[in-house]
Design a protein around this motif. Structure first.
Motif, PDB file in Angstrom:
ATOM      1  N   GLU A  54      17.426 -13.177  12.320  1.00  0.00           N
ATOM      2  CA  GLU A  54      16.585 -12.235  11.581  1.00  0.00           C
ATOM      3  C   GLU A  54      15.189 -12.086  12.187  1.00  0.00           C
ATOM      4  O   GLU A  54      14.451 -11.137  11.891  1.00  0.00           O
ATOM      5  CB  GLU A  54      16.465 -12.669  10.108  1.00  0.00           C
ATOM      6  CG  GLU A  54      15.613 -13.901   9.849  1.00  0.00           C
ATOM      7  CD  GLU A  54      16.349 -15.215  10.070  1.00  0.00           C
ATOM      8  OE1 GLU A  54      15.725 -16.272   9.874  1.00  0.00           O
ATOM      9  OE2 GLU A  54      17.550 -15.168  10.439  1.00  0.00           O
ATOM     10  N   ARG A  55      14.807 -13.013  13.075  1.00  0.00           N
ATOM     11  CA  ARG A  55      13.490 -12.932  13.724  1.00  0.00           C
ATOM     12  C   ARG A  55      13.444 -11.863  14.795  1.00  0.00           C
ATOM     13  O   ARG A  55      12.377 -11.503  15.283  1.00  0.00           O
ATOM     14  CB  ARG A  55      13.137 -14.276  14.360  1.00  0.00           C
ATOM     15  CG  ARG A  55      13.005 -15.430  13.381  1.00  0.00           C
ATOM     16  CD  ARG A  55      12.830 -16.741  14.134  1.00  0.00           C
ATOM     17  NE  ARG A  55      13.970 -17.011  14.989  1.00  0.00           N
ATOM     18  CZ  ARG A  55      13.916 -17.723  16.111  1.00  0.00           C
ATOM     19  NH1 ARG A  55      12.769 -18.217  16.517  1.00  0.00           N
ATOM     20  NH2 ARG A  55      15.000 -17.931  16.827  1.00  0.00           N
ATOM     21  N   GLY A  56      14.592 -11.353  15.200  1.00  0.00           N
ATOM     22  CA  GLY A  56      14.646 -10.326  16.225  1.00  0.00           C
ATOM     23  C   GLY A  56      15.130 -10.874  17.557  1.00  0.00           C
ATOM     24  O   GLY A  56      15.061 -12.081  17.812  1.00  0.00           O
ATOM     25  N   ALA A  59      12.800 -13.138  19.892  1.00  0.00           N
ATOM     26  CA  ALA A  59      12.631 -14.503  19.406  1.00  0.00           C
ATOM     27  C   ALA A  59      13.897 -15.327  19.647  1.00  0.00           C
ATOM     28  O   ALA A  59      13.821 -16.519  19.967  1.00  0.00           O
ATOM     29  CB  ALA A  59      12.282 -14.496  17.921  1.00  0.00           C
ATOM     30  N   VAL A  60      15.066 -14.704  19.506  1.00  0.00           N
ATOM     31  CA  VAL A  60      16.320 -15.414  19.760  1.00  0.00           C
ATOM     32  C   VAL A  60      16.414 -15.802  21.225  1.00  0.00           C
ATOM     33  O   VAL A  60      16.798 -16.936  21.564  1.00  0.00           O
ATOM     34  CB  VAL A  60      17.528 -14.556  19.338  1.00  0.00           C
ATOM     35  CG1 VAL A  60      18.829 -15.220  19.786  1.00  0.00           C
ATOM     36  CG2 VAL A  60      17.550 -14.348  17.834  1.00  0.00           C
ATOM     37  N   VAL A  61      16.070 -14.885  22.120  1.00  0.00           N
ATOM     38  CA  VAL A  61      16.086 -15.190  23.550  1.00  0.00           C
ATOM     39  C   VAL A  61      15.161 -16.364  23.848  1.00  0.00           C
ATOM     40  O   VAL A  61      15.528 -17.290  24.589  1.00  0.00           O
ATOM     41  CB  VAL A  61      15.671 -13.961  24.379  1.00  0.00           C
ATOM     42  CG1 VAL A  61      15.421 -14.356  25.837  1.00  0.00           C
ATOM     43  CG2 VAL A  61      16.755 -12.886  24.320  1.00  0.00           C
ATOM     44  N   GLU A  62      13.977 -16.365  23.258  1.00  0.00           N
ATOM     45  CA  GLU A  62      13.032 -17.455  23.506  1.00  0.00           C
ATOM     46  C   GLU A  62      13.583 -18.785  22.987  1.00  0.00           C
ATOM     47  O   GLU A  62      13.426 -19.821  23.642  1.00  0.00           O
ATOM     48  CB  GLU A  62      11.691 -17.147  22.836  1.00  0.00           C
ATOM     49  CG  GLU A  62      10.548 -18.055  23.266  1.00  0.00           C
ATOM     50  CD  GLU A  62      10.248 -17.986  24.755  1.00  0.00           C
ATOM     51  OE1 GLU A  62       9.751 -19.002  25.312  1.00  0.00           O
ATOM     52  OE2 GLU A  62      10.507 -16.934  25.374  1.00  0.00           O
ATOM     53  N   SER A  63      14.259 -18.748  21.844  1.00  0.00           N
ATOM     54  CA  SER A  63      14.877 -19.969  21.318  1.00  0.00           C
ATOM     55  C   SER A  63      15.970 -20.482  22.249  1.00  0.00           C
ATOM     56  O   SER A  63      16.084 -21.693  22.485  1.00  0.00           O
ATOM     57  CB  SER A  63      15.470 -19.714  19.927  1.00  0.00           C
ATOM     58  OG  SER A  63      14.451 -19.500  18.972  1.00  0.00           O
ATOM     59  N   ILE A  64      16.784 -19.574  22.780  1.00  0.00           N
ATOM     60  CA  ILE A  64      17.833 -19.966  23.722  1.00  0.00           C
ATOM     61  C   ILE A  64      17.227 -20.654  24.929  1.00  0.00           C
ATOM     62  O   ILE A  64      17.697 -21.721  25.375  1.00  0.00           O
ATOM     63  CB  ILE A  64      18.656 -18.731  24.152  1.00  0.00           C
ATOM     64  CG1 ILE A  64      19.499 -18.216  22.982  1.00  0.00           C
ATOM     65  CG2 ILE A  64      19.554 -19.062  25.348  1.00  0.00           C
ATOM     66  CD1 ILE A  64      20.155 -16.874  23.236  1.00  0.00           C
ATOM     67  N   LEU A 106      23.204 -10.614  17.142  1.00  0.00           N
ATOM     68  CA  LEU A 106      21.967 -11.134  17.721  1.00  0.00           C
ATOM     69  C   LEU A 106      20.933 -10.050  17.980  1.00  0.00           C
ATOM     70  O   LEU A 106      19.790 -10.353  18.328  1.00  0.00           O
ATOM     71  CB  LEU A 106      22.274 -11.864  19.037  1.00  0.00           C
ATOM     72  CG  LEU A 106      23.236 -13.053  18.930  1.00  0.00           C
ATOM     73  CD1 LEU A 106      23.570 -13.591  20.317  1.00  0.00           C
ATOM     74  CD2 LEU A 106      22.643 -14.151  18.060  1.00  0.00           C
ATOM     75  N   GLY A 107      21.313  -8.789  17.825  1.00  0.00           N
ATOM     76  CA  GLY A 107      20.400  -7.688  18.091  1.00  0.00           C
ATOM     77  C   GLY A 107      20.186  -7.406  19.566  1.00  0.00           C
ATOM     78  O   GLY A 107      19.275  -6.672  19.938  1.00  0.00           O
ATOM     79  N   PHE A 108      21.037  -7.970  20.439  1.00  0.00           N
ATOM     80  CA  PHE A 108      20.862  -7.802  21.884  1.00  0.00           C
ATOM     81  C   PHE A 108      21.286  -6.397  22.326  1.00  0.00           C
ATOM     82  O   PHE A 108      22.315  -5.892  21.903  1.00  0.00           O
ATOM     83  CB  PHE A 108      21.684  -8.825  22.659  1.00  0.00           C
ATOM     84  CG  PHE A 108      21.149 -10.232  22.594  1.00  0.00           C
ATOM     85  CD1 PHE A 108      19.900 -10.508  22.062  1.00  0.00           C
ATOM     86  CD2 PHE A 108      21.897 -11.296  23.087  1.00  0.00           C
ATOM     87  CE1 PHE A 108      19.408 -11.802  22.014  1.00  0.00           C
ATOM     88  CE2 PHE A 108      21.415 -12.596  23.052  1.00  0.00           C
ATOM     89  CZ  PHE A 108      20.163 -12.849  22.508  1.00  0.00           C
TER      90      PHE A 108
END
Length: 322
Positions: A54-56, A59-64, A106-108
């Motif tokens: 939900e962060r977008g 942000a998901v890429v950065e977490s990965i 994931l919004g990718f």
């Protein structure tokens, strides 16, 4: 966590130093299943992290990237040597370019994930589709081990498949192969998330089982609860389960006509039904086959570790490719 059965020889070609590990991440819309995996498929370390999609997508890429970097650091702290990174994500994946083309969860949209990982960690990396790498692991290390032609079918919130031949999973010309969940089996059935009516996953996924039961009874229930109630003799639950088995059998009959596989490995949440799924599905599939050879139906053996194991295998394949 229990380690899967592994072959006596390395899962990749050639031999690797005993301290080598692959950083492996299986990224879903809810969580990341992460591991350090040795070249023979043994798991040296596991972690779980929230994806928080939900962060977008940024942000998901950065977490990965952060999680992958942390796992590499963990390996080095334990005296191990990270040699590659394997990633698995849902959606449409171009494994050749290492791009996550599209992922609703994931919004990718056209994310160059492999190159981002290489830039951050300085290690070779591979990106694969979550179901295809899961099928890769089941074919090489799990229920399909020792079999040349394996169809892995993941039945959860949706339905997707991976066709694995001689240990290689095929992604198709555009990275979208294996979408068996979007084969239409009930043209007058419910509307699928893709927009069409009567797709297999709209009729026979774990989510669809719960929806169908709730529509008929007004009572919310999970697929596991429907199976339990059917086994207990409840008429409506038994009806829903029969409809599910029939739809899955129709889908598998189409798949067998297309792929002529030796083994169908069933994974995902619905496969937790075990014999309550495999036994009647085998009977229903047999009734639908004419000239086709009947495949063996097996329950997946690796559980939710399949994705991270498969991501590691994909990375090792890339590392060892001439």
């Amino acid at each position: 966590m229990t380690e899967p059965a592994v072959p006596a020889t390395s899962a990749a070609t050639g031999q690797a130093p005993p301290g080598d590990v692959v950083v492996a991440l299986d990224v879903g819309g809810t969580g990341m299943k992460c591991a350090l995996v040795r070249p023979d498929g043994r798991v040296a370390h596991t972690e779980r992290h929230h994806t928080r999609a939900e962060r977008g997508p940024a942000a998901v890429v950065e977490s990965i990237l952060d999680v992958a970097e942390g796992l590499a650091g963990k390996a080095r702290a334990d005296g191990l040597t990270p040699v590659a990174v394997g990633l698995a994500v849902p959606g449409v994946v171009d494994e050749t370019t290492g791009r996550a083309v599209w992922s609703a969860n994931l919004g990718f949209r056209d994310v160059p994930l492999r190159e981002l990982v290489i830039a951050r960690l300085g290690l070779p990396a591979a990106l694969g589709h979550d179901v295809r790498v899961g099928g890769l692991a089941e074919a090489r290390l799990g229920a399909g081990r020792g079999t040349r032609h394996v169809l892995f079918l993941a039945i959860g919130t949706g339905i997707a498949a991976a066709h694995v031949v001689d240990g290689s999973a095929f992604g198709g010309a555009h990275g979208a192969a294996g979408e068996l969940g979007h084969v239409v089996v009930r043209p007058d059935g419910p509307r699928c998330g893709c927009g069409r009516l009567g797709c297999l996953e709209a009729v026979a996924s774990a989510a669809a089982v719960g929806r169908r039961y709730a529509t008929l009874t007004g009572i919310p229930a999970t697929a596991a609860e429907v199976v339990a109630r059917a086994a207990g003799g409840e008429e409506t639950a038994a009806r829903v389960w029969r409809e599910t088995i029939d739809a899955l059998a129709d889908g598998l009959a189409i798949a067998q006509a297309l792929y002529d596989t030796e083994v169908v490995v069933l994974g995902g949440g619905l496969a937790e039904a075990g014999a309550d799924l495999l036994d009647p599905l085998g009977v229903a599939l047999r009734q639908r086959l004419t000239f086709q050879t009947e495949p063996r139906l097996l329950r997946a053996a690796l559980g939710d570790e399949a994705g991270s194991l498969g991501a590691a295998l994909l990375a090792l394949d890339t590392l060892n490719r001439p």
